[in-house]
Design a protein around this motif. Structure first.
Motif, PDB file in Angstrom:
ATOM      1  N   ASP A   1       1.164   5.295  -0.684  1.00 28.45           N
ATOM      2  CA  ASP A   1       2.585   5.593  -0.461  1.00 28.45           C
ATOM      3  C   ASP A   1       3.309   4.463   0.255  1.00 28.45           C
ATOM      4  OD1 ASP A   1       2.241   8.065  -1.645  1.00 28.45           O
ATOM      5  OD2 ASP A   1       1.882   9.093   0.265  1.00 28.45           O
ATOM      6  N   LYS A   2       2.557   3.512   0.826  1.00 27.12           N
ATOM      7  CA  LYS A   2       3.182   2.485   1.660  1.00 27.12           C
ATOM      8  C   LYS A   2       3.276   1.126   0.977  1.00 27.12           C
ATOM      9  CE  LYS A   2       3.318   5.290   5.265  1.00 27.12           C
ATOM     10  NZ  LYS A   2       2.696   6.465   4.631  1.00 27.12           N
ATOM     11  N   ILE A   3       2.471   0.874  -0.045  1.00 28.01           N
ATOM     12  CA  ILE A   3       2.491  -0.446  -0.681  1.00 28.01           C
ATOM     13  C   ILE A   3       2.815  -0.305  -2.162  1.00 28.01           C
ATOM     14  CG2 ILE A   3       0.828  -1.392   0.950  1.00 28.01           C
ATOM     15  CD1 ILE A   3      -1.292  -1.183  -1.195  1.00 28.01           C
ATOM     16  N   ILE A   4       3.191  -1.420  -2.749  1.00 27.28           N
ATOM     17  CA  ILE A   4       3.627  -1.415  -4.149  1.00 27.28           C
ATOM     18  C   ILE A   4       2.436  -1.436  -5.100  1.00 27.28           C
ATOM     19  CG2 ILE A   4       4.869  -2.758  -5.897  1.00 27.28           C
ATOM     20  CD1 ILE A   4       6.773  -3.656  -3.695  1.00 27.28           C
ATOM     21  N   SER A   5       1.415  -2.271  -4.823  1.00 26.35           N
ATOM     22  CA  SER A   5       0.282  -2.414  -5.735  1.00 26.35           C
ATOM     23  C   SER A   5      -1.022  -2.486  -4.953  1.00 26.35           C
ATOM     24  CB  SER A   5       0.439  -3.675  -6.589  1.00 26.35           C
ATOM     25  OG  SER A   5      -0.728  -3.919  -7.346  1.00 26.35           O
ATOM     26  N   PHE A   6      -2.080  -1.909  -5.523  1.00 30.34           N
ATOM     27  CA  PHE A   6      -3.400  -1.941  -4.910  1.00 30.34           C
ATOM     28  C   PHE A   6      -4.170  -3.211  -5.281  1.00 30.34           C
ATOM     29  CE2 PHE A   6      -3.028   1.945  -2.958  1.00 30.34           C
ATOM     30  CZ  PHE A   6      -4.221   2.454  -2.471  1.00 30.34           C
ATOM     31  N   ASP A   7      -3.602  -4.039  -6.156  1.00 37.72           N
ATOM     32  CA  ASP A   7      -4.331  -5.231  -6.596  1.00 37.72           C
ATOM     33  C   ASP A   7      -4.638  -6.158  -5.428  1.00 37.72           C
ATOM     34  OD1 ASP A   7      -4.452  -4.556  -9.302  1.00 37.72           O
ATOM     35  OD2 ASP A   7      -2.407  -5.268  -9.646  1.00 37.72           O
ATOM     36  N   SER A   8      -3.717  -6.265  -4.472  1.00 34.60           N
ATOM     37  CA  SER A   8      -3.945  -7.159  -3.334  1.00 34.60           C
ATOM     38  C   SER A   8      -5.059  -6.649  -2.425  1.00 34.60           C
ATOM     39  CB  SER A   8      -2.655  -7.327  -2.528  1.00 34.60           C
ATOM     40  OG  SER A   8      -2.198  -6.070  -2.045  1.00 34.60           O
ATOM     41  N   ILE A   9      -5.351  -5.330  -2.456  1.00 37.15           N
ATOM     42  CA  ILE A   9      -6.421  -4.765  -1.622  1.00 37.15           C
ATOM     43  C   ILE A   9      -7.780  -5.289  -2.066  1.00 37.15           C
ATOM     44  CG2 ILE A   9      -7.634  -2.607  -1.107  1.00 37.15           C
ATOM     45  CD1 ILE A   9      -5.016  -1.265  -0.769  1.00 37.15           C
ATOM     46  N   LEU A  10      -7.930  -5.523  -3.374  1.00 37.17           N
ATOM     47  CA  LEU A  10      -9.205  -6.019  -3.894  1.00 37.17           C
ATOM     48  C   LEU A  10      -9.538  -7.404  -3.351  1.00 37.17           C
ATOM     49  CD1 LEU A  10      -8.823  -4.922  -7.624  1.00 37.17           C
ATOM     50  CD2 LEU A  10     -10.234  -3.844  -5.884  1.00 37.17           C
ATOM     51  N   LYS A  11      -8.532  -8.149  -2.880  1.00 37.47           N
ATOM     52  CA  LYS A  11      -8.752  -9.505  -2.378  1.00 37.47           C
ATOM     53  C   LYS A  11      -9.095  -9.532  -0.897  1.00 37.47           C
ATOM     54  CE  LYS A  11      -5.423 -11.274  -5.753  1.00 37.47           C
ATOM     55  NZ  LYS A  11      -4.136 -11.999  -5.953  1.00 37.47           N
ATOM     56  N   MET A  12      -8.918  -8.404  -0.200  1.00 35.23           N
ATOM     57  CA  MET A  12      -9.236  -8.297   1.233  1.00 35.23           C
ATOM     58  C   MET A  12      -8.568  -9.409   2.041  1.00 35.23           C
ATOM     59  SD  MET A  12     -13.226  -7.048   1.354  1.00 35.23           S
ATOM     60  CE  MET A  12     -13.856  -8.539   0.592  1.00 35.23           C
ATOM     61  N   ASN A  13      -7.270  -9.601   1.823  1.00 40.55           N
ATOM     62  CA  ASN A  13      -6.525 -10.653   2.518  1.00 40.55           C
ATOM     63  C   ASN A  13      -6.333 -10.324   3.994  1.00 40.55           C
ATOM     64  OD1 ASN A  13      -6.196 -12.310   0.283  1.00 40.55           O
ATOM     65  ND2 ASN A  13      -4.351 -11.245  -0.373  1.00 40.55           N
ATOM     66  N   GLU A  14      -6.305 -11.365   4.806  1.00 37.17           N
ATOM     67  CA  GLU A  14      -6.045 -11.205   6.235  1.00 37.17           C
ATOM     68  C   GLU A  14      -4.585 -10.828   6.482  1.00 37.17           C
ATOM     69  OE1 GLU A  14      -8.039 -11.592   8.876  1.00 37.17           O
ATOM     70  OE2 GLU A  14      -9.888 -12.196   7.860  1.00 37.17           O
ATOM     71  N   THR A  15      -3.713 -11.166   5.541  1.00 36.93           N
ATOM     72  CA  THR A  15      -2.275 -10.977   5.737  1.00 36.93           C
ATOM     73  C   THR A  15      -1.748  -9.867   4.836  1.00 36.93           C
ATOM     74  OG1 THR A  15      -1.713 -12.622   4.048  1.00 36.93           O
ATOM     75  CG2 THR A  15      -2.021 -13.403   6.304  1.00 36.93           C
ATOM     76  N   LEU A  16      -0.646  -9.265   5.283  1.00 32.29           N
ATOM     77  CA  LEU A  16       0.069  -8.268   4.485  1.00 32.29           C
ATOM     78  C   LEU A  16       1.413  -8.874   4.060  1.00 32.29           C
ATOM     79  CD1 LEU A  16       0.499  -5.373   3.371  1.00 32.29           C
ATOM     80  CD2 LEU A  16       1.516  -4.803   5.595  1.00 32.29           C
ATOM     81  N   PRO A  17       1.577  -9.249   2.786  1.00 31.63           N
ATOM     82  CA  PRO A  17       2.869  -9.778   2.337  1.00 31.63           C
ATOM     83  C   PRO A  17       3.965  -8.727   2.500  1.00 31.63           C
ATOM     84  CG  PRO A  17       1.131 -10.222   0.728  1.00 31.63           C
ATOM     85  CD  PRO A  17       0.566  -9.266   1.722  1.00 31.63           C
ATOM     86  N   LEU A  18       5.103  -9.147   3.027  1.00 26.83           N
ATOM     87  CA  LEU A  18       6.203  -8.196   3.211  1.00 26.83           C
ATOM     88  C   LEU A  18       6.677  -7.637   1.880  1.00 26.83           C
ATOM     89  CD1 LEU A  18       8.332  -9.967   5.979  1.00 26.83           C
ATOM     90  CD2 LEU A  18       6.403  -8.408   6.219  1.00 26.83           C
ATOM     91  N   SER A  19       6.457  -8.402   0.818  1.00 28.44           N
ATOM     92  CA  SER A  19       6.866  -7.931  -0.511  1.00 28.44           C
ATOM     93  C   SER A  19       6.019  -6.766  -0.988  1.00 28.44           C
ATOM     94  CB  SER A  19       6.775  -9.086  -1.519  1.00 28.44           C
ATOM     95  OG  SER A  19       5.439  -9.593  -1.578  1.00 28.44           O
ATOM     96  N   GLN A  20       4.842  -6.547  -0.347  1.00 25.14           N
ATOM     97  CA  GLN A  20       3.977  -5.437  -0.744  1.00 25.14           C
ATOM     98  C   GLN A  20       4.406  -4.111  -0.119  1.00 25.14           C
ATOM     99  OE1 GLN A  20       1.224  -4.912  -2.787  1.00 25.14           O
ATOM    100  NE2 GLN A  20       1.835  -6.863  -3.700  1.00 25.14           N
ATOM    101  N   ILE A  21       5.243  -4.142   0.913  1.00 25.92           N
ATOM    102  CA  ILE A  21       5.704  -2.901   1.546  1.00 25.92           C
ATOM    103  C   ILE A  21       6.686  -2.204   0.611  1.00 25.92           C
ATOM    104  CG2 ILE A  21       6.893  -1.902   3.531  1.00 25.92           C
ATOM    105  CD1 ILE A  21       5.964  -4.263   5.182  1.00 25.92           C
ATOM    106  N   ASN A  22       6.429  -0.955   0.323  1.00 23.28           N
ATOM    107  CA  ASN A  22       7.274  -0.178  -0.595  1.00 23.28           C
ATOM    108  C   ASN A  22       8.538   0.268   0.146  1.00 23.28           C
ATOM    109  OD1 ASN A  22       8.352   1.408  -2.587  1.00 23.28           O
ATOM    110  ND2 ASN A  22       6.688   2.926  -2.589  1.00 23.28           N
ATOM    111  N   ALA A  23       9.639  -0.460  -0.062  1.00 27.71           N
ATOM    112  CA  ALA A  23      10.902  -0.177   0.633  1.00 27.71           C
ATOM    113  C   ALA A  23      11.792   0.780  -0.147  1.00 27.71           C
ATOM    114  CB  ALA A  23      11.642  -1.475   0.898  1.00 27.71           C
ATOM    115  N   SER A  24      11.250   1.376  -1.206  1.00 28.06           N
ATOM    116  CA  SER A  24      12.065   2.290  -2.016  1.00 28.06           C
ATOM    117  C   SER A  24      12.195   3.665  -1.380  1.00 28.06           C
ATOM    118  CB  SER A  24      11.465   2.426  -3.417  1.00 28.06           C
ATOM    119  OG  SER A  24      10.148   2.975  -3.350  1.00 28.06           O
TER     120      SER A  24
END
Length: 725
Positions: free
Chosen positions: A77-100
């Motif tokens: 419910d909080k992010i746009i796509s789960f694809d970035s989760i598979l990469k286990m990134n240290e950072t959370l891109p602001l573009s991934q936050i679901n602002a809708s």
């Protein structure tokens, strides 16, 4: 249409493979029986502790399937796509936050505010370190958005008293800085409790009794004296009923004999009657009283004097009338209101009962509660709300660690991958020229070993210490041999953070380790058997020599028995000859084989000696499983998770030279050792030869042989004579 899953057969189980975001999103549809794990503890794992705490929402110390599914649903419910989760990134891109959504838009604004407060407005991503810095900066601010207020000096004295008293009597929550404070729920409950208590106190104060303002003190004295006064009047009634028992109803002389220090204990006095028992139906309030109760009786006499016909005596009827006159008061006292209790981080340390009515009246003032509500409203309007900051922290952690949790829970992909380490693998144990990487946490060794024994793994239970800290681990040895793995050996355990611990082996579960061990085991047993027999023979001969030496010293007249010595050397010669004959026969049979029969001979010899041991070891090694080992550490595993020979070789590595290293086979110490052995045996042979030559030169050997032949001839003659007879 149902989701198309991909499974891989590994470790004897069909394990799901996460190839895309849809595999994670559709995980609630996967049959729980196909998950490798059903639950695991939150301790003893090489995993982010904060993430585990957020997953364990009910604080029971365990992670279960519903906890993981809830985390997936919450994150979705909080992010746009789960694809970035598979990469286990240290950072959370602001573009991934679901602002809708309204909540997502608020999180996006909070993220921008956090970066602005840290002078990082140019960045388009957040890290956990950014969150921690933001919390640290805002922690000391009174209005930091956490909606919790400690008794800060920035507040008015009355508000400080209000908060401090609420913390003491109702409890506290930890604010962003870690201080004890109260939120609106605690403040409201605190005031409601004060109002309830004050109303009850007012009702009690307004209750009409014959004693006016002394009612409360008289009531407390009655509760204290009632058992003793009731006991007195009962004894009087018994004395009236049976005058002959009057002596027994009074204090026996043996009970009032002073103790060693000349005093009676208060406990002993408290158990004695209130006054002397006779048939008089009144209690003398002045004379003959038990010393322990005399002060309280005197105070009671003063307070109730208006209700006594004789100010120095209390009749049974007057005692009952006094209690009856306080019946309405007693009813109110027994109707004590229930004080509301809250679930708080810091439990209350005091009670409202200990507060005076004047203090309660000052705190019940609605102005203080309204002021606190205004503080909460202002705090809630803070641009960087503490609640939103914590939500962002949770989102960053789940974005980084959720996928690793899945490949250590739903499947064990990390465990079966040579390049990664499973969450339950805590570090490396270096011991006996090997490195064991399958090291799990242990709480209780005896309890753990009972279940772990079914894993068919050779386990070393080690007590690891470092700078006063201690932890217990179980390390699986899956390669090499076990001859030198004994309790008490020392090693070094290096955890995943690089810290080295002193490891001491305190318990071993002995199981087959490798095929190599099985091949060498029969020869090692034969070698040990021969060594033991040689040691026994040498010990017995040493004892005989020592005994002979003692006899010779005690009786110097005994001469050297040359005949016996000749017999010994002759026996040695016969034994050597027999051994040589046997070896010659064996080698003659071997060298009589054709060239193609030599390999078959040695293969057959190997199968006869090592074959049974290898077969038994192979059968046991193929039954090695990870399941019971993890079950003993608190996991719930769906299958056995087999550990084959290849995986076993990866889990325990043996010492190997680097690829670019050179080996010098010249060992000077070994050569010297060999020379010493050769010199020793040459000396033995030279000594035996010299002794035999001297015996021959002196004629002792000829006489011994001639005597030996005569004895044999005589024995044959005697045997023939006996047969003829």
């Amino acid at each position: 249409m149902s989701h198309m899953w991909t499974f891989q057969r590994v470790g004897g189980l069909d394990q799901v493979v996460f190839k895309s975001a849809n595999d994670i999103i559709n995980l609630p549809d996967l049959d729980p029986k196909l998950w490798v794990a059903l639950s695991c503890p939150t301790t003893g794992l090489d995993f982010d502790k904060r993430t585990l705490a957020l997953l364990d929402s009910d604080n029971d110390g365990r992670i279960r399937i519903p906890d993981i599914l809830d985390a997936i649903s919450w994150t979705r419910d909080k992010i746009i796509s789960f694809d970035s989760i598979l990469k286990m990134n240290e950072t959370l891109p602001l573009s991934q936050i679901n602002a809708s959504t309204p909540s997502g838009k608020k999180l996006s604004v909070t993220a921008d505010s956090i970066l602005a407060s840290l002078n990082k407005s140019q960045l388009d991503y957040l890290t956990q370190d950014d969150i921690q810095q933001c919390i640290k900066i805002n922690a000391d601010k009174l209005y930091n958005g956490d909606l919790i207020f400690p008794a800060s000096t920035e507040l008015s004295p009355d508000m400080q008293t209000f908060i401090q008293t609420a913390i003491k009597t109702t409890g506290a929550q930890k604010d962003m800085s870690g201080q004890d404070g109260i939120d609106l729920n605690i403040a409201t409950t605190f005031v409601d409790n004060l109002k309830t208590w004050l109303q009850w106190q007012n009702k009690i104060s307004n209750t009409q009794t014959p004693f006016g303002k002394d009612t409360a003190e008289i009531w407390k004295l009655i509760q204290l004296l009632k058992p003793k006064i009731d006991d007195y009047f009962l004894r009087v009634e018994l004395a009236q009923y049976a005058p002959q028992a009057q002596t027994a109803l009074n204090v026996d002389e043996k009970y009032i004999v002073p103790t060693q220090n000349g005093l009676l204990s208060d406990k002993a006095l408290a158990e004695l009657p209130l006054s002397k028992i006779d048939t008089t139906n009144a209690l003398d309030l002045v004379n003959g009283l038990n010393p322990l109760w005399k002060t309280k009786i005197s105070r009671f006499k003063t307070l109730v004097a208006s209700s006594l016909s004789n100010p120095d005596q209390l009749t049974q009827q007057e005692w009952q009338d006094i209690q009856q006159s306080l019946q309405a008061y007693a009813t109110l006292i027994s109707a004590k209101p229930k004080i509301a209790q809250l679930t708080v981080e810091t439990e209350p340390s005091a009670s409202i009962e200990d507060m005076s009515n004047n203090v309660i009246i000052n705190l019940v003032n609605d102005d203080l509660l309204n002021e606190f509500k205004q503080m909460v409203e202002q705090d809630n309007k803070t641009p960087i709300s503490a609640s939103d900051v914590l939500v962002l922290e949770k989102l960053i952690l789940f974005h980084k660690h959720l996928y690793r949790l899945l490949v250590n829970f739903v499947s064990f992909a990390d465990f079966f991958s040579p390049k990664t380490r499973a969450a339950f693998q805590l570090g490396n144990l270096y011991i006996d020229g090997r490195c064991a990487t399958l090291c799990v946490a242990v709480d209780n060794i005896a309890k753990h070993a009972t279940m772990a024994n079914y894993s068919e793994l050779c386990l070393l239970y080690c007590e690891c210490t470092r700078h006063g800290q201690k932890q217990l681990i179980a390390a699986a040895m899956t390669a090499g041999q076990g001859d030198l793995l004994i309790e008490g050996r020392n090693g070094v355990f290096i955890d995943n953070d690089g810290n080295d611990w002193d490891a001491n082996v305190v318990k071993i579960i002995t199981k087959p380790i490798s095929i190599q061990q099985a091949i060498l085991a029969p020869y090692q047993r034969i070698g040990r058997c021969i060594t033991e027999q040689i040691n026994k023979w040498a010990s017995s001969k040493d004892a005989d020599v020592e005994k002979s030496s003692e006899q010779a010293l005690q009786n110097p007249a005994n001469k050297f028995d040359i005949g016996k010595s000749v017999g010994i050397f002759a026996a040695i010669g016969l034994a050597v000859g027999a051994i040589g004959t046997a070896l010659a026969s064996i080698f003659q049979a071997i060298f009589s084989l054709t060239w193609w029969q030599f390999p078959l001979f040695f293969v057959g010899l190997f199968l006869i000696i090592s074959g049974p041991s290898v077969i038994l070891a192979w059968l046991k090694l193929r039954r090695r499983t990870l399941g019971p080992l993890l079950e003993a550490s608190g996991w719930a595993i769906n299958g056995q998770v087999k550990i084959n020979l290849m995986l076993g070789g990866l889990l325990t590595s043996k010492a190997e030279l680097p690829t670019n290293a050179k080996r010098n086979l010249h060992d000077p110490m070994k050569q010297r050792h060999q020379k010493l052995i050769v010199t020793f045996w040459l000396a033995i042979l030279l000594g035996v030869g010299s002794t035999a030559g001297w015996l021959w030169h002196e004629g002792y050997l000829d006489r011994y042989i001639e005597q030996h032949n005569q004895e044999q001839t005589q024995n044959k003659t005697d045997t023939t004579t006996n047969i003829d007879k």
